[in-house]
Scaffold this motif. Structure first.
Motif, PDB file in Angstrom:
ATOM      1  N   ASP A   4      -3.588   8.825 -14.602  1.00 28.94           N
ATOM      2  CA  ASP A   4      -4.173   9.485 -13.435  1.00 28.94           C
ATOM      3  C   ASP A   4      -3.275   9.329 -12.208  1.00 28.94           C
ATOM      4  OD1 ASP A   4      -6.523  10.194 -14.867  1.00 28.94           O
ATOM      5  OD2 ASP A   4      -7.364   8.196 -14.515  1.00 28.94           O
ATOM      6  N   TYR A   5      -2.636   8.158 -12.097  1.00 25.04           N
ATOM      7  CA  TYR A   5      -1.792   7.857 -10.943  1.00 25.04           C
ATOM      8  C   TYR A   5      -0.485   7.199 -11.401  1.00 25.04           C
ATOM      9  CZ  TYR A   5      -6.121   8.389  -8.234  1.00 25.04           C
ATOM     10  OH  TYR A   5      -7.283   8.865  -7.680  1.00 25.04           O
ATOM     11  N   ASP A   6       0.531   7.371 -10.593  1.00 28.70           N
ATOM     12  CA  ASP A   6       1.753   6.588 -10.794  1.00 28.70           C
ATOM     13  C   ASP A   6       1.536   5.158 -10.310  1.00 28.70           C
ATOM     14  OD1 ASP A   6       3.417   8.815 -11.706  1.00 28.70           O
ATOM     15  OD2 ASP A   6       3.244   9.543  -9.632  1.00 28.70           O
ATOM     16  N   GLY A  28       7.161  10.761  -3.544  1.00 23.73           N
ATOM     17  CA  GLY A  28       6.430  11.764  -4.292  1.00 23.73           C
ATOM     18  C   GLY A  28       5.539  11.239  -5.390  1.00 23.73           C
ATOM     19  N   ALA A  29       5.240   9.946  -5.367  1.00 29.96           N
ATOM     20  CA  ALA A  29       4.373   9.377  -6.391  1.00 29.96           C
ATOM     21  C   ALA A  29       2.924   9.765  -6.135  1.00 29.96           C
ATOM     22  CB  ALA A  29       4.514   7.851  -6.415  1.00 29.96           C
ATOM     23  N   LYS A  30       2.148   9.870  -7.205  1.00 32.26           N
ATOM     24  CA  LYS A  30       0.721  10.087  -7.068  1.00 32.26           C
ATOM     25  C   LYS A  30       0.060   8.728  -6.952  1.00 32.26           C
ATOM     26  CE  LYS A  30      -3.311  12.522  -8.864  1.00 32.26           C
ATOM     27  NZ  LYS A  30      -3.891  13.339  -9.942  1.00 32.26           N
ATOM     28  N   VAL A  31      -0.603   8.481  -5.825  1.00 34.91           N
ATOM     29  CA  VAL A  31      -1.075   7.130  -5.505  1.00 34.91           C
ATOM     30  C   VAL A  31      -2.567   7.142  -5.191  1.00 34.91           C
ATOM     31  CG1 VAL A  31      -0.791   5.130  -3.983  1.00 34.91           C
ATOM     32  CG2 VAL A  31       1.197   6.532  -4.577  1.00 34.91           C
ATOM     33  N   GLY A  32      -3.282   6.164  -5.750  1.00 35.70           N
ATOM     34  CA  GLY A  32      -4.669   5.909  -5.399  1.00 35.70           C
ATOM     35  C   GLY A  32      -4.788   4.532  -4.775  1.00 35.70           C
ATOM     36  N   LEU A  33      -5.782   4.359  -3.931  1.00 34.22           N
ATOM     37  CA  LEU A  33      -5.976   3.068  -3.260  1.00 34.22           C
ATOM     38  C   LEU A  33      -7.472   2.812  -3.095  1.00 34.22           C
ATOM     39  CD1 LEU A  33      -4.052   1.545  -0.300  1.00 34.22           C
ATOM     40  CD2 LEU A  33      -6.538   1.766  -0.117  1.00 34.22           C
ATOM     41  N   ALA A  34      -7.876   1.573  -3.317  1.00 37.21           N
ATOM     42  CA  ALA A  34      -9.275   1.183  -3.124  1.00 37.21           C
ATOM     43  C   ALA A  34      -9.356   0.026  -2.140  1.00 37.21           C
ATOM     44  CB  ALA A  34      -9.913   0.788  -4.452  1.00 37.21           C
ATOM     45  N   GLU A  35     -10.300   0.120  -1.206  1.00 35.91           N
ATOM     46  CA  GLU A  35     -10.542  -0.945  -0.224  1.00 35.91           C
ATOM     47  C   GLU A  35     -12.042  -1.100  -0.056  1.00 35.91           C
ATOM     48  OE1 GLU A  35     -10.985  -3.773   2.030  1.00 35.91           O
ATOM     49  OE2 GLU A  35      -8.837  -3.343   1.722  1.00 35.91           O
ATOM     50  N   GLU A  36     -12.543  -2.309  -0.301  1.00 37.55           N
ATOM     51  CA  GLU A  36     -13.991  -2.533  -0.238  1.00 37.55           C
ATOM     52  C   GLU A  36     -14.495  -2.848   1.161  1.00 37.55           C
ATOM     53  OE1 GLU A  36     -15.554  -6.160  -1.995  1.00 37.55           O
ATOM     54  OE2 GLU A  36     -13.521  -6.939  -2.187  1.00 37.55           O
ATOM     55  N   ASP A  37     -13.576  -3.193   2.085  1.00 41.16           N
ATOM     56  CA  ASP A  37     -13.979  -3.539   3.443  1.00 41.16           C
ATOM     57  C   ASP A  37     -13.351  -2.530   4.396  1.00 41.16           C
ATOM     58  OD1 ASP A  37     -14.930  -4.836   5.683  1.00 41.16           O
ATOM     59  OD2 ASP A  37     -14.267  -6.819   5.075  1.00 41.16           O
ATOM     60  N   ARG A  38     -12.825  -2.991   5.523  1.00 42.76           N
ATOM     61  CA  ARG A  38     -12.237  -2.092   6.514  1.00 42.76           C
ATOM     62  C   ARG A  38     -10.737  -1.969   6.288  1.00 42.76           C
ATOM     63  NH1 ARG A  38     -14.274  -3.078  12.530  1.00 42.76           N
ATOM     64  NH2 ARG A  38     -13.331  -1.003  12.673  1.00 42.76           N
TER      65      ARG A  38
END
Length: 452
Positions: A4-6, A28-38
């Motif tokens: 799904d992501y690089d 040019g990478a496909k990037v996802g990021l998750a953050e549970e707080d601020r």
């Protein structure tokens, strides 16, 4: 195998956001990021930025007396906490928005929820969604911890001190590191009766002895009750106050007790142990010089690795990660000769070896001077500053530079360039002094005060 992501980043602090932005925006990478707080992490939301703004606010109290001594007809007043805190909250909201926009504008897909690692290429979000990625980067930072003792639940930490509903009349700060010592100066400057307990013999353990001794002395001169060799035995709630029984036999009441005795990496319950990712003695994620864990597809940067816990270092680690993984340029992280500022009052800037570290390593010369700066002396102040160089007898290189003075952080950034380049004492000597400024002493000290 397609993913799904690089890259998937867990953690939206300074290091994680920088790595995500550069990997996506510049590579040019496909990037996802998750953050549970601020978004913004410790530095922007619970650390450097709000703390520095509080330092600025607290320093105005001392300026009134100086201005009067210079002839200004102005009168002191009290800090309006509601006014300051309202502006502080607004500023942090603005900065968090910038971090969110940085990700969005660089094409990073972000999720406002917790993520854990399922396997070497899969993360699971709190809502149960699973995403695959060729590379996973852990950048979850750290958190303050309070030791267990009777009444420990009554203490706050540096996380909560930014959100006080009102300014207390009295505060006890427990700890002797830079966070404790900085907030002691902040609270004292804001007009709060401030006490600091530290169980050791001197605050700021690990830094240059002469520098930390001067800082402690000046803090006491400023009105902070610094009690060394002292710790808390127990705390109890008495009405609106907290009664503290200490190891020195005293009992006192405080409105607020803040603990700054240590931090822990945010690496628990991420699913790492099941994959064989090694954890260290403090719970940190163990990585190599390229920030890679024992699982080749999983990397970690920043405070969660407990290497050098500073925001600019986490950013550098994130940049080195991108160079290594996405640019095909293996780049180890350079943790040597990092300039550091501690926003105590007086401020402390340091780079390289302390006198004690230098003497243990090789024969050294010590160049040092302590004096009353012109601005304070004219106003009748007794404050002193320190300029200090540690020099190798063999190579003549400046191994360390230590400054205790107003604006020390600004000065050490520039001195850090020279020290990082390997400048010698003679290079400093050849530099013409800027006069009259405090920092000119760095290039005018001709004779060592001692050798070791």
């Amino acid at each position: 195998m397609s993913f799904d992501y690089d890259l998937f980043v867990i953690g939206g602090g300074s290091g994680g956001v920088r790595a995500a932005r550069v990997a996506a925006g510049e590579n040019g990478a496909k990037v996802g990021l998750a953050e549970e707080d601020r978004y913004g992490g410790t530095c922007v939301i619970r650390g450097c930025v709000p703390k520095k703004l509080m330092v600025f606010a607290s320093e105005f109290s001392g300026m009134v007396g100086d201005a009067q001594a210079y002839g200004w007809d102005i009168q002191a007043g009290a800090l309006n906490w509601d006014t300051f805190h309202g502006k502080l909250v607004t500023e942090l909201d603005r900065l968090e928005g910038i971090y969110r926009n940085i990700l969005k504008n660089n094409g990073v897909e972000s999720s406002d929820q917790r993520a854990t690692v399922v396997d070497p290429h899969t993360v699971e979000l709190a809502d149960g969604t699973r995403k695959t990625a060729k590379h996973i980067l852990i950048a979850t930072g750290g958190r303050p911890v309070v030791p267990e003792f009777p009444g420990s639940d009554l203490a706050i930490t540096s996380n909560e001190i930014f959100h006080l509903e009102k300014l207390p009349q009295s505060i006890l700060i427990v700890g002797g590191g830079y966070i404790a010592s900085e907030f002691a100066g902040i609270m004292n400057g804001m007009g709060v009766k401030t006490t600091q307990f530290y169980r050791g013999a001197q605050i700021l353990r690990g830094f240059d002895e002469e520098a930390r001794g001067l800082i402690c002395e000046e803090m006491r001169q400023n009105g902070i009750d610094v009690r060394l060799g002292t710790n808390v035995l127990e705390m109890t709630k008495e009405g609106d106050k907290i009664r503290v029984k200490a190891t020195d036999g005293t009992e006192d009441q405080f409105d607020v007790v803040m603990y700054a005795t240590g931090r822990a990496p945010n690496a628990d319950n991420l699913g790492l142990e099941a994959l064989g990712v090694e954890r260290g003695r403090k719970g940190e994620i163990v990585v190599d010089e390229y920030s890679q864990t024992g699982v080749p597809s999983i990397y970690a940067i920043g405070d969660v690795t407990d290497r050098v816990n500073l925001t600019p270092v986490a950013i550098r680690e994130g940049m080195a990660f991108v160079e290594t993984v996405f640019k095909g340029n293996p780049t180890p992280v350079d943790h040597e000769l990092i300039p550091t500022a501690i926003f105590t009052q007086p401020e402390f800037g340091t780079v390289g070896l302390s006198e004690e570290e230098g003497a243990a390593q090789e024969p050294i010369e010590v160049y040092a001077t302590s004096f009353k700066p012109m601005q304070k002396a004219f106003a009748g102040g007794t404050q002193r500053v320190l300029m200090k160089l540690i020099v190798s007898q063999a190579t003549r290189k400046v191994l360390g530079c230590h400054i205790v003075a107003p604006g020390a952080g600004e000065m050490i950034q520039l001195a850090g360039i020279a020290v990082k380049m390997g400048a010698t004492k003679e290079d400093f000597d050849r530099t013409v002094a800027v006069h009259p400024v405090m920092a000119e002493e760095l290039v005018t000290m001709r004779q060592p005060v001692r050798t070791a």
